[in-house]
Design a protein around this motif. Structure first.
Motif, short mmCIF file in Angstrom:
data_model
loop_
_atom_site.label_atom_id
_atom_site.label_comp_id
_atom_site.label_asym_id
_atom_site.label_seq_id
_atom_site.Cartn_x
_atom_site.Cartn_y
_atom_site.Cartn_z
N THR A 32 0.83 -1.21 0.00
CA THR A 32 0.00 0.00 0.00
C THR A 32 0.86 1.26 0.00
OG1 THR A 32 -1.75 -1.17 1.20
CG2 THR A 32 -1.80 1.24 1.25
N ALA A 33 1.94 1.24 0.80
CA ALA A 33 2.80 2.43 0.89
C ALA A 33 3.58 2.68 -0.39
CB ALA A 33 3.76 2.27 2.07
N ASN A 34 3.92 1.62 -1.12
CA ASN A 34 4.74 1.76 -2.32
C ASN A 34 3.93 1.82 -3.61
OD1 ASN A 34 7.36 1.70 -1.05
ND2 ASN A 34 7.02 -0.46 -0.67
N THR A 35 2.61 1.73 -3.52
CA THR A 35 1.76 1.82 -4.71
C THR A 35 1.32 3.27 -4.90
OG1 THR A 35 0.95 -0.43 -4.37
CG2 THR A 35 -0.34 1.00 -5.81
N THR A 163 -11.53 13.02 -7.14
CA THR A 163 -10.94 13.44 -5.86
C THR A 163 -10.48 12.25 -5.00
OG1 THR A 163 -13.15 13.49 -4.87
CG2 THR A 163 -12.30 15.55 -5.80
N VAL A 164 -11.05 11.08 -5.28
CA VAL A 164 -10.71 9.89 -4.48
C VAL A 164 -10.03 8.87 -5.38
CG1 VAL A 164 -11.61 8.02 -3.02
CG2 VAL A 164 -12.67 10.30 -2.95
N PRO A 165 -8.85 8.40 -5.03
CA PRO A 165 -8.18 7.41 -5.87
C PRO A 165 -8.86 6.03 -5.76
CG PRO A 165 -6.91 7.77 -3.87
CD PRO A 165 -8.04 8.76 -3.84
N ILE A 166 -8.78 5.26 -6.84
CA ILE A 166 -9.34 3.91 -6.80
C ILE A 166 -8.32 2.90 -6.26
CG2 ILE A 166 -10.89 4.36 -8.72
CD1 ILE A 166 -8.90 2.74 -10.48
N SER A 167 -7.08 3.29 -6.25
CA SER A 167 -6.04 2.43 -5.67
C SER A 167 -4.90 3.33 -5.18
CB SER A 167 -5.52 1.43 -6.71
OG SER A 167 -4.82 2.08 -7.74
N PRO A 168 -4.16 2.92 -4.16
CA PRO A 168 -4.36 1.64 -3.45
C PRO A 168 -5.54 1.71 -2.49
CG PRO A 168 -2.59 2.86 -2.42
CD PRO A 168 -3.01 3.66 -3.63
N ARG A 169 -6.08 0.52 -2.16
CA ARG A 169 -7.18 0.44 -1.21
C ARG A 169 -6.67 -0.30 0.03
NH1 ARG A 169 -11.71 -2.07 -5.08
NH2 ARG A 169 -9.87 -3.22 -5.78
N PRO A 170 -6.30 0.41 1.08
CA PRO A 170 -5.68 -0.23 2.25
C PRO A 170 -6.53 -1.32 2.87
CG PRO A 170 -5.44 2.15 2.34
CD PRO A 170 -6.38 1.87 1.22
#
Length: 452
Positions: A32-35, A163-170
Motif C-alpha cells: 500500500t505504501a509503495n503503490t 478526488t478519491v483514488p481507486i487504488s491503493p485500497r488499504p
C-alpha cells in the motif's frame, strides 16, 4: 481426520499462524505504501443515427444502425488511431494501456474510463479522447466527403476531476493479505502434517502397531542426564506414567499373563533401554520379583543406566564361562536383579538363538515373577526378533515425532512372521502439557498431607 483434529493442529502451531499473519499484514502495508495512487475519469457517449426523412421507418433504421455500431466503436475508441490524435510518442502506448471502454448493455451508450496517477490529467485525457473520437466518427461515417454522416457520436457526460483514488485500497489490501496469510499458514501446517509420517498420537500408534497403547511417557528436560525414575522420590510425571504402564501390563492377559517380556523399538534412540530399566524398577517397587536382562549384545546400555559393572553377564553364561548365579547382580531395589550383557561377542544373533538362551530364559521365568529383556532395535538387526520368538510377549517403544509409521509397520510384520506376541506399545518422549504433577504426597516440612 475431523474438524476437531485440525483445530487442535492449529492450536498447537498458533505461533506459526500468528507469524504468517504478521508477515501478511506487513506485506499489505508495504504494498500500500509503495503503490502510487491512481485516479479514474469517466465519460459517456451516445451513438445515434441520422433520421433524414423524419418518418418512423427511417428512425427505426437509424436506431438499429446505432446499436450495430456500438460494439465496434467500443474497440475503436482505444485504438492507436484515436489516441494518436491526443498524444504522441511513448504517451500513446501508455494512454492505451490505461483506457477501458464498455458498451452499456441494451443501449447505444459508450462508457470510457481513463486512469492516471494525476487526477487532472486523467480528466483532460478522457475529455480529449471523447472529442477526438467524435470527430473521427464524423469523418469516417460519411458516404461521401460532402454528405452528412450516417452515424454520429455525442459526448453526453464529460469527465470531472476525480478526488478519491481507486487504488491503493488499504482495507482491501489488508483483507486480501490476511486471507492469503491464513491460507498459506494453515495450508502449510496441514500439508506438513499430512506428509509427516511420524507417530504423534496414541491413536496413530495404536493403528500402526496393531496393538493397545499401554503407556504414554512424558518428556522431561533432565531425563537424558537422569533417565531413572528413582529421583524426586518417584513423584514426577514420568514416574506416574510408568506406574500406569505397570498397571496396564497386569491386565493384558488374564489367562495368559506373560512372565518374560522383550522391550524393543524400530530404530536406535527411541528410548527402549530407559523404558526397560524404569519398567523393571516400577514392577520391583510394587513387590514383583523382577530381573532385567541386557539382551543388547551389540550396544549394551543397562549397566550405564543402573551404575553397575557389566564385564560379566549374559554372554559369559551362554558360553559357559560363568554360572548364572554368579552373573546376576542385585540392585538397590530389593526385588530387582540385573543380568548385564557381559562381553560383546562376534556372533550375537547365534548366541541369542541358541538352546542355552532358551534354557536360561526358562530358568529365569521360574525364578522371577517377570523377566524383562532389553533387546536391540528390530529393523537394523534380527536379535530382537530372535528374543521375541522365545519370549512370552514383546513391548514396542515408539518415540514421539521420530518413529515413523512405515518403520513401525515393518517391525510389526517382522514380529508377525515369527508368530511373536505383541502385548502393546509405549509412546515415549511425548511433550508434556504441563510440568505440574497432581497427586498426594507427604511434605516433611509441613508435617501434613499436601497436594503436589
Amino acid at each position: 481426520m475431523d474438524l476437531l483434529y485440525y483445530i487442535r493442529l492449529m492450536r498447537r502451531n498458533w505461533l506459526l499462524i500468528l507469524l504468517s499473519l504478521a508477515l501478511g499484514v506487513a506485506a499489505a502495508f508495504t504494498v500500500t505504501a509503495n503503490t502510487p495512487p491512481k485516479y479514474v475519469a469517466t465519460i459517456s457517449m451516445l451513438v445515434s443515427g441520422y433520421d433524414k426523412e423524419g418518418s418512423l421507418s427511417t428512425a427505426y433504421q437509424a436506431g438499429m444502425l446505432s446499436q450495430q455500431r456500438v460494439q465496434s466503436y467500443a474497440t475503436l475508441l482505444s485504438s492507436r488511431r484515436v489516441v494518436s490524435q491526443i498524444a504522441s510518442g511513448e504517451e500513446v502506448a501508455r494512454i492505451q494501456a490505461n483506457i477501458t471502454v464498455e458498451a452499456v448493455p441494451s443501449t447505444v451508450l459508450l462508457r470510457a474510463t481513463v486512469s492516471d496517477t494525476d487526477p487532472a490529467r486523467a480528466a483532460r485525457t478522457a475529455n480529449a479522447l471523447g472529442e477526438a473520437f467524435s470527430r473521427m466518427i464524423n469523418e469516417i461515417e460519411r458516404p461521401t466527403p460532402n454528405s452528412r454522416p450516417t452515424v454520429k457520436v455525442t459526448m453526453v457526460d464529460q469527465a470531472d476531476v476525480p478526488t478519491v483514488p481507486i487504488s491503493p485500497r488499504p482495507t482491501v489490501n489488508l483483507a486480501i493479505a490476511i486471507a492469503i496469510a491464513l491460507f498459506v499458514g494453515i495450508g502449510s501446517l496441514v500439508l506438513r502434517d499430512r506428509l509427516d509420517t511420524t507417530i504423534k498420537s496414541s491413536e496413530t500408534l495404536q493403528q500402526a502397531s496393531k496393538s493397545s497403547v499401554l503407556g504414554i511417557i512424558d518428556y522431561e528436560r533432565d531425563a537424558r542426564r537422569h533417565p531413572l525414575i528413582v529421583r524426586k522420590e518417584g513423584r514426577s510425571s514420568r514416574s506416574e506414567a510408568f506406574r500406569s504402564l505397570r498397571t496396564n501390563l497386569q491386565f493384558i492377559g488374564i489367562d495368559r499373563q506373560p512372565k518374560s517380556l522383550v522391550v524393543t523399538s524400530c530404530l536406535p534412540g527411541e528410548g527402549k533401554s530407559s523404558t526397560s530399566a524404569n519398567l523393571a524398577i516400577t514392577l520391583a517397587q510394587a513387590g514383583w520379583r523382577v530381573i532385567l536382562v541386557d539382551g543388547d549384545l551389540r550396544r549394551p546400555s543397562i549397566p550405564g543406566y543402573l551404575g553397575i559393572e557389566g564385564a560379566v553377564g549374559l554372554t559369559d553364561v551362554l558360553i559357559d564361562k560363568a554360572r548364572l548365579e554368579e552373573a546376576v547382580q542385585t540392585w538397590s531395589e530389593p526385588n530387582l536383579s540385573v543380568l548385564p550383557s557381559g562381553r560383546i561377542p562376534p556372533n550375537p544373533s547365534e548366541l541369542l538363538a541358541s538352546r542355552g538362551m532358551r534354557q536360561m530364559l526358562a530358568t529365569l521365568s521360574e525364578t522371577y515373577d517377570m523377566v524383562i529383556i532389553d533387546a536391540p532395535p528390530l529393523l537394523p538387526v534380527t536379535d530382537a526378533a530372535t528374543l521375541a520368538a522365545i519370549s512370552d510377549g514383546t513391548l514396542l517403544v515408539a518415540r514421539y515425532g521420530k518413529t515413523r509409521r512405515e518403520h513401525l509397520a515393518r517391525a510389526v510384520d517382522a514380529l508377525s512372521s515369527i508368530n511373536a506376541r505383541v502385548v502393546g506399545s509405549v509412546l515415549n518422549f511425548t511433550p508434556a502439557r504441563s510440568n505440574r504433577h497432581y497427586g498426594y504426597g507427604y511434605d516433611p516440612k509441613v508435617k501434613t498431607l499436601t497436594s503436589v
